[in-house]
Scaffold this active site. Sequence first.
Site, PDB file in Angstrom:
ATOM      1  N   HIS A   1      18.163   4.583 -10.146  1.00  0.00           N
ATOM      2  CA  HIS A   1      18.528   3.025 -10.157  1.00  0.00           C
ATOM      3  C   HIS A   1      17.660   1.959 -10.407  1.00  0.00           C
ATOM      4  CE1 HIS A   1      15.018   3.776  -8.003  1.00  0.00           C
ATOM      5  NE2 HIS A   1      15.256   5.085  -7.292  1.00  0.00           N
TER       6      HIS A   1
ATOM      7  N   HIS B   1      14.188   2.953 -10.835  1.00  0.00           N
ATOM      8  CA  HIS B   1      13.449   3.271 -12.123  1.00  0.00           C
ATOM      9  C   HIS B   1      13.567   1.945 -13.788  1.00  0.00           C
ATOM     10  CE1 HIS B   1      14.623   6.009  -9.281  1.00  0.00           C
ATOM     11  NE2 HIS B   1      13.631   6.643 -10.007  1.00  0.00           N
TER      12      HIS B   1
HETATM   13  P1  AMP Z   1      11.151   9.257  -8.332  1.00  0.00           P
HETATM   14  O1  AMP Z   1      12.196   9.363  -9.306  1.00  0.00           O
HETATM   15  O2  AMP Z   1      11.393   9.129  -7.355  1.00  0.00           O
HETATM   16  O3  AMP Z   1       9.884   9.993  -8.779  1.00  0.00           O
HETATM   17  O4  AMP Z   1      10.509   7.636  -8.749  1.00  0.00           O
HETATM   18  C1  AMP Z   1       9.930   8.016 -10.673  1.00  0.00           C
HETATM   19  C2  AMP Z   1       9.260   6.582 -10.611  1.00  0.00           C
HETATM   20  O5  AMP Z   1      10.366   4.841 -10.025  1.00  0.00           O
HETATM   21  C3  AMP Z   1       7.660   6.321  -9.349  1.00  0.00           C
HETATM   22  O6  AMP Z   1       7.157   5.780 -10.370  1.00  0.00           O
HETATM   23  C4  AMP Z   1       8.591   5.793  -8.103  1.00  0.00           C
HETATM   24  O7  AMP Z   1       7.055   5.110  -7.529  1.00  0.00           O
HETATM   25  C5  AMP Z   1       9.496   4.440  -9.190  1.00  0.00           C
HETATM   26  N1  AMP Z   1      10.229   3.662  -8.234  1.00  0.00           N
HETATM   27  C6  AMP Z   1      11.051   4.600  -7.459  1.00  0.00           C
HETATM   28  N2  AMP Z   1      11.619   3.807  -6.225  1.00  0.00           N
HETATM   29  C7  AMP Z   1      11.251   2.528  -7.014  1.00  0.00           C
HETATM   30  C8  AMP Z   1      11.303   0.909  -6.309  1.00  0.00           C
HETATM   31  N3  AMP Z   1      12.786   0.593  -5.832  1.00  0.00           N
HETATM   32  N4  AMP Z   1      11.061   0.863  -7.251  1.00  0.00           N
HETATM   33  C9  AMP Z   1      10.256   0.496  -8.287  1.00  0.00           C
HETATM   34  N5  AMP Z   1       9.835   1.549  -8.359  1.00  0.00           N
HETATM   35  C10 AMP Z   1      10.306   2.366  -7.859  1.00  0.00           C
END
Ligand code: AMP
Length: 277
Positions: A32, A35
């Site tokens: 999203h 990311h």
């Molecule tokens: P995930 O795929 O949920 O493990 O997230 C991968 C990276 O994206 C991690 O560093 C998360 O902190 C970051 N991330 C996920 N959601 C958001 C968001 N809404 N805003 C900023 N970074 C995000």
Amino acid sequence: MIIVKAIEEVRSRRRGERSLSWGFVPTMGYLHEGHLELVRRARADNERVVVSIFVNPAQFAPNEDFAAYPRDEARDLALLESEGVDLAFLPEGEMIYPPQFQTTISVTEMTRLLEGFSRPTHFRGVTTVVGKLFNIVQPDRAYFGQKDAQQAVVIKRMVQDLNFDVEIVVCPTVREHDGLAMSSRNARLSPEERQAAPVLYRALLQGKAAIEQGEAGGDRLRSLMAAIVRGEPLARLDYVSVADPHTMRELDIVQGEALLSGAIFIGSVRLIDNLVI
Ligand code: AMP
């Protein structure tokens, strides 16, 4: 964009580009805007951008949503291609955790608190896989979201404690129009649940407003935020916290910086959010 599944291929490409800066964004996919903002920042800062997509079983407890975690590889790859990513790394589970695997990385203290209190094995899974990915990709910089505030602090601690040669860059939380922090898990909410989901952000905003109006009592702030979450019938409170943003310890009195954070369940979906004051 090159799509790579084999660890050895990432390594050999890295060996061939030692003189170029590599920026790395580890993800669990179902991408999203949150990311993609990390990807754009990595794109701006580095000569090469690598994104990994790996739903890491080690950071899910047996009762959690590993199997139900949303996945859409084709869509993710199209998004990464359109952002100008150079290399997408999509390892298989057995490559990351072969049968004899038995070594882990633990950040021992701050991972007992907050998310680590609710999910005792979670951060060991995160630090172990991120440490492995750093060893495979060997990036100059790696990008993490403020949305997972404790994760970012834990990763920085690991990097410092174990002398990983990588700069950790933390990027702001990206939100939907109604304030809900973007999360892959939001896709699992029903329309009614989706409407209820911003309650946690609203509670954090009320906590922040109270601090700005002079309230410094940690317990009173936690009670205020908890009451707002409890006012939403579809939400079940896991925790709300007013903590030191470096140690994750709860604050009795807010004097300087504070990390306001919380976790709620809406149906079977667990959502987290935070604000730094
Ligand atoms: P995930 O795929 O949920 O493990 O997230 C991968 C990276 O994206 C991690 O560093 C998360 O902190 C970051 N991330 C996920 N959601 C958001 C968001 N809404 N805003 C900023 N970074 C995000």
